[in-house]
Design an enzyme around this catalytic site. Sequence first.
Site, PDB file in Angstrom:
ATOM      1  N   CYS A 279      17.319 -12.803  35.387  1.00 45.29           N
ATOM      2  CA  CYS A 279      16.456 -12.438  36.502  1.00 45.29           C
ATOM      3  C   CYS A 279      16.935 -11.208  37.254  1.00 45.29           C
ATOM      4  CB  CYS A 279      16.347 -13.600  37.484  1.00 45.29           C
ATOM      5  SG  CYS A 279      17.903 -14.000  38.305  1.00 45.29           S
ATOM      6  N   GLY A 280      18.087 -10.671  36.884  1.00 48.54           N
ATOM      7  CA  GLY A 280      18.577  -9.470  37.553  1.00 48.54           C
ATOM      8  C   GLY A 280      19.913  -9.634  38.230  1.00 48.54           C
TER       9      GLY A 280
END
Length: 311
Positions: A279-280
């Site tokens: 997700c980062g």
Amino acid sequence: MASEQNSQTSTRASSPKLDGKFDDNASVDSGFASANSSTANLPLISLTKPHLDHLNKQLENMEALDILRFCKILFPNLFQTTAFGLTGLVTLDMLSKLAKESPDAAPVDLIFLDTLYHFKETYALVDRVQERYPNIRLHVFKPADVSTVDEFEALYGEKLYETSEELYDWIAKVEPQNRAYQELKVAAVFTGRRRSQGGARGSIPVIELDEERGIVKINPLVNWSFQQVKAYIDEHQVPYNELLDKGYKSIGDWHSTSPVAAGEDERAGRWKGKNKTECGIHNKQSRYAQFLAENARKQAKGAAPVETVQA
């Protein structure tokens, strides 16, 4: 989520507002960066590559409890980041045992990124965990300047996770993480990543250096399988997410998590059908660096913000 004495929630912004349009389809490296996510005030941990390689070689075959015990001594300003998945819960339970073993040692507080879009079962689990481990302090970080889904969608529109997925990841996860590291002066974190989860995690070491964020990441259960994690949870009666009994294995936001079928990878239910595995928060920060830096320069000069990230 119940209000507890050992909980602290932050929604204060520490990054510039995102004006202009971000193009999710721009051909640039994935990863993220805050235009002002300075780590200058973080405690300095200096590890040369030979030293890091030596530590990882020594830790590779150590028991998880011993890795935790060693890292508590070695690293200052040490926290645990968790979304209350099974691996994080095992780590939490072990840390609670170590706290009883050495009550005068520095505590390891928890950091939870509340995207506002977690399952209701996850929020219920947070309450049960706080009841089970009342001496563990929990720091909750939400998207900047909002506390509810209604407030979030009033600012960014409905279903931002569909209309601009990577922008959603930045606002709901990456910026709050950067803010947590900055406000708490985090130097090192325990994570719940394991090699058996596959993808980019398949070859991670016990200790990693995140040089862009100025953080040491420690993966104490890196060698464990899902079966080993679940067996520990059952043996020690650790509270866990009820969704695990409904076919879920890796649990994130409700809009991007689904059950997995028999034989599927543990994280197959995350972003199902998409070419995405993270997700980062565990990626390089470069994805938004150009966008945010250029916007900051434009705003400082009174000019219009940039419309897209250039390849």
